[in-house]
Design an enzyme around this catalytic site. Sequence first.
Site, short mmCIF file in Angstrom:
data_model
loop_
_atom_site.label_atom_id
_atom_site.label_comp_id
_atom_site.label_asym_id
_atom_site.label_seq_id
_atom_site.Cartn_x
_atom_site.Cartn_y
_atom_site.Cartn_z
N CYS A 1 -4.30 -1.51 -2.10
CA CYS A 1 -4.29 -0.12 -2.42
C CYS A 1 -5.24 -0.16 -3.60
CB CYS A 1 -2.94 0.39 -2.55
SG CYS A 1 -2.96 2.16 -3.26
N ASP B 1 0.72 -0.97 -0.04
CA ASP B 1 -0.01 -0.14 0.01
C ASP B 1 1.00 1.06 0.02
OD1 ASP B 1 -2.45 1.32 0.22
OD2 ASP B 1 -1.94 1.90 2.20
N1 DGL Z 1 -4.65 3.21 0.54
C1 DGL Z 1 -4.92 3.83 -0.78
C2 DGL Z 1 -6.05 3.25 -1.56
O1 DGL Z 1 -6.68 2.29 -1.23
C3 DGL Z 1 -4.41 4.92 -1.21
C4 DGL Z 1 -4.20 6.29 -0.36
C5 DGL Z 1 -3.11 7.31 -1.00
O2 DGL Z 1 -2.12 7.10 -0.98
O3 DGL Z 1 -3.83 8.24 -1.82
O4 DGL Z 1 -6.23 4.13 -2.62
#
Ligand code: DGL
Length: 275
Positions: free
Chosen positions: A73, A10
């Site tokens: 992510c 992530d």
């Molecule tokens: N945790 C990430 C997602 O699921 C993104 C957060 C980011 O870095 O903007 O999109």
Amino acid sequence: MDTRPIGYLDSGLGGLTAVRAALELLPNEDVVYVGDTARMPYGPRPQAEVLQFTRQIINFLLSQHVKAIVIACNTATAAALPQMQAEFDIPIFGVINAGVSAAAKITRQQKIGVIATEGTVKSNRYRDGLQKILPTATIHQIAAPKLVQLVEKNVTDPKYQKQVIAEQLAGFKTESLDTLILGCTHFPLLAPQIQAVIGPDVQLVDSGAATVLEVQKFLDQAEMRQFEPRLDGVNMQFYTTGAVEIFEQAATHWLNRQHSQVKHLALIADQLQLG
Ligand code: DGL
């Protein structure tokens, strides 16, 4: 049975929500986790850049001999999943499809909201995926990048949390949603607060947790699941490109552990390496 660990990645802490689900569903699987904290947020970055970061992390995870990889992510899934699956010879899972399927299953009136990063919203992967299964559904997507910062900056003041969440979700006011997809893996860490703002009648979907279910099914089918409990508990190895201590505290807290071993990764000649 395959005793090698599962790799998770992530931009920061968000993917820990998938690991948290894995501790329940896959309790004997070792974990290698990379949080690219130094380069977060991924949400506002161009797709090509997120793809390049994802490739670097996957290469590092492969050097740790993982048996499967979860791109925990949404932004990286939206930017890179098909290409990474084509480039690497290892099972790679993204978080979007599982979230789409879970939402399609539980929605009652087909009024579905999605909160995610700018990158994920722009990609329209949730909207397109939902429309394939439910062509008449009403889908409303909103970018809520400030919620990522609430988690990463460890903002715990309930009043301020509520104010930011209400502001980010304000676009849903005129919509009557029955289901809300938490289309960023950071957001389940704020699920109770989001539920309080959006109201008790809206069902929340945690796409990271839905993905772990998919991984479980895959491991069973491929006879790769680790069933034997480890004598001294699962081995969890965390890596961050950012501050080790902050990550250590957050991982320990969110995973409800006594201690988390975190190591620092540096980008050297386009490769993530210990250091
Ligand atoms: N945790 C990430 C997602 O699921 C993104 C957060 C980011 O870095 O903007 O999109």
